[in-house]
Design an enzyme around this catalytic site. Structure first.
Site, mmCIF file in Angstrom:
data_model
loop_
_atom_site.group_PDB
_atom_site.id
_atom_site.type_symbol
_atom_site.label_atom_id
_atom_site.label_comp_id
_atom_site.label_asym_id
_atom_site.label_seq_id
_atom_site.Cartn_x
_atom_site.Cartn_y
_atom_site.Cartn_z
ATOM 1 N N ARG A 27 -8.508 -22.560 7.342
ATOM 2 C CA ARG A 27 -7.693 -21.448 7.838
ATOM 3 C C ARG A 27 -7.570 -20.327 6.816
ATOM 4 N NH1 ARG A 27 -7.756 -18.557 11.346
ATOM 5 N NH2 ARG A 27 -8.064 -20.430 12.601
ATOM 6 N N LYS B 96 -0.692 1.474 2.243
ATOM 7 C CA LYS B 96 -0.089 0.759 3.376
ATOM 8 C C LYS B 96 -0.868 -0.536 3.618
ATOM 9 C CE LYS B 96 1.472 5.113 5.357
ATOM 10 N NZ LYS B 96 1.355 6.085 6.472
ATOM 11 N N LYS C 113 4.489 13.407 -3.766
ATOM 12 C CA LYS C 113 4.728 13.528 -2.337
ATOM 13 C C LYS C 113 6.019 14.303 -2.074
ATOM 14 C CE LYS C 113 3.563 10.169 0.400
ATOM 15 N NZ LYS C 113 2.393 10.815 1.056
ATOM 16 N N GLU D 264 1.008 16.822 -2.689
ATOM 17 C CA GLU D 264 1.118 17.035 -1.249
ATOM 18 C C GLU D 264 1.781 18.381 -0.985
ATOM 19 O OE1 GLU D 264 2.586 13.814 1.607
ATOM 20 O OE2 GLU D 264 4.334 15.114 1.453
ATOM 21 N N ASP E 76 -0.471 18.007 4.307
ATOM 22 C CA ASP E 76 0.294 17.043 5.095
ATOM 23 C C ASP E 76 0.674 17.631 6.453
ATOM 24 O OD1 ASP E 76 1.800 14.635 5.596
ATOM 25 O OD2 ASP E 76 3.615 15.793 5.195
#
Length: 290
Positions: free
Chosen positions: A99, A136, A168, A201, A222
């Site tokens: 697995r 992410k 950011k 950004e 952005d």
């Protein structure tokens, strides 16, 4: 800082611990300790195969006596019915690693397949735009997932918070603006003897003008529209790298690429990917004949 190998070793230790616990009682109750066998990895869906090196590490870390033969290397386009590898050893070891190996291979292959699809579409559209991943990622699996992006033909944006400066919106707002943020980043790098790329950004053309005036290595547009992106790329005029980000999908990415941006980043490559279907079957199983 831990090396990639050390991080992967920790991941495998945790994975074995959470899956096996105090013992695989299903296997222990019905499989003799000295029983030997062989399994083959059967591909059941078309895509890009990825993860063979870490799969070998799983087998050998659990049981050094396991013998792995690889028939298909990372980055290869596979189809249903292909046999990617075989592994021989104690049947107990085969069952207890099955697995974890599949979880890793399916996820990495899914990421590589999606990345390949995106990059191929950008190339076929006649653009030079490169696909980037993001942070992410699945906690603990970042190194594997980012490796899968590279296997699929994409590029890593950055590994974590330590290998690049990305200013950011919250950084900019806390600093009181783009120019302050970039200026502080440059000063920090100088004072700490860090040779880090600085990306900023921007949310509008005013911030873009400030970023260009202060100077940085890359500017991220952005949530710009394709039209705004084209105008922004013209304003940059090759003075630094350019990146588009913010809700861009496979269906909407081509106009951004045709606007001339160098990179497009996609969180979906790692946070919304579907694993590639495959299974590890006992040699001789009729399920190998699909």
């Amino acid at each position: 800082m831990l090396s990639v190998k050390e991080l992967n070793d920790k991941l495998l230790d945790l994975a074995f611990s959470e899956d096996i616990g105090d013992g695989d009682h299903t296997t222990l109750c019905c499989i003799p300790e000295d029983a030997m066998g062989e399994c083959k990895l059967l591909i059941k869906e078309a895509g890009i195969f990825a993860g063979v090196e870490i799969a070998k590490e799983v087998f050998h870390r659990f049981d050094p006596d396991m013998e792995v033969k690889v028939f298909i290397q990372d980055g290869t386009l596979v189809k249903p019915g292909d046999i990617a590898l075989s592994v021989k050893g104690r049947e107990r070891s085969l069952l207890q690693t099955e697995r974890l190996v599949l979880n890793i291979l399916q996820r990495m292959s899914g990421i590589a397949t999606m990345t390949h699809k995106y990059q191929k579409a950008l190339r076929d559209a006649g653009t030079k735009t490169r696909v980037l991943d993001t942070r992410k990622t699945t906690p603990g699996m970042r190194m594997l997932e980012k490796e899968a992006v590279k296997i699929g033909g994409g590029m890593n944006h950055r590994i974590g918070l330590f290998d690049m400066i990305l200013l950011k919106d919250n950084h900019i707002d806390f600093c009181g603006g783009v120019r302050n943020a970039i200026s502080r980043a440059k000063k920090y790098c100088e004072e700490h003897h860090k040779k880090l790329k600085i990306e900023c950004e921007v949310r509008n053309f005013k911030e873009l003008e400030e970023a260009l005036a202060e100077g940085c290595d890359r500017i991220m547009f952005d949530n710009f529209t394709p039209g705004q992106t084209r105008e922004a790329v013209e304003m940059v005029a090759g003075r630094c790298e350019t990146e588009s980000s913010g809700g861009i999908t496979f269906e909407t990415m081509i106009p951004y690429a045709k606007a001339g941006v160098d990179f497009i980043s996609f969180g979906a490559l790692t946070h919304s990917v579907k694993g590639l279907d495959m299974s590890l079957k006992a040699a001789g199983s009729d399920k190998l004949n699909i």
